[in-house]
Design a protein around this motif. Structure first.
Motif: not given
Length: 127
Positions: A23-26, A81-83, A92-93, A98-101
């Motif tokens: 969570s701190q990394l985010v 990411l915030i939302e 999150f990723l 996934g692999d879409a972006n």
């Protein structure tokens, strides 16, 4: 058996040495990346201006990809990411993209590397 011992440590094992939990990394990644409203302006917690200074591997990687489109993509990444309020950047990723972006995956990987590198510089871990 060779007589070696392997230690398996949990993710929080390095917390006392100055490295962030998930969570701190985010939170640190959100501070690192530009905001959508002001992609080129820093504030007292925005560290984007430091990304292109220095010669660490993560800084060199940022230099290769930073252009106007990438700065706007980083701002959009930060907004999403915030939302989404994930427990970790990995959640999150995988959940969001996934692999879409591939651009967002790259931003995520470089952000993780940059935050960890920044934390290691001030860490109490002895080499």
């Amino acid at each position: 058996m060779s007589g070696y011992t392997a230690l398996i440590l949990g993710a929080g094992a390095s917390l006392n040495y100055g490295l962030p939990l998930g969570s701190q990394l985010v939170e640190k990644i959100c501070q690192l990346l530009p905001s959508p409203q002001f992609p080129y302006m820093g504030n007292d917690t925005n560290l984007l201006h430091n990304l292109l200074a220095g010669d660490s591997d993560s800084v060199l990687a940022w230099r290769k990809v930073c252009n106007k489109e990438m700065v706007h993509a980083m701002a959009e990444f930060r907004h999403r990411l915030i939302e989404s309020s994930p427990k970790s950047i990995d959640e999150f990723l995988s959940r969001e993209f996934g692999d879409a972006n591939p651009t967002f995956r790259l931003i995520g990987k470089l952000s993780i590397a940059q935050v960890i590198a920044m934390c290691e510089r001030t860490s109490t871990i002895e080499s």
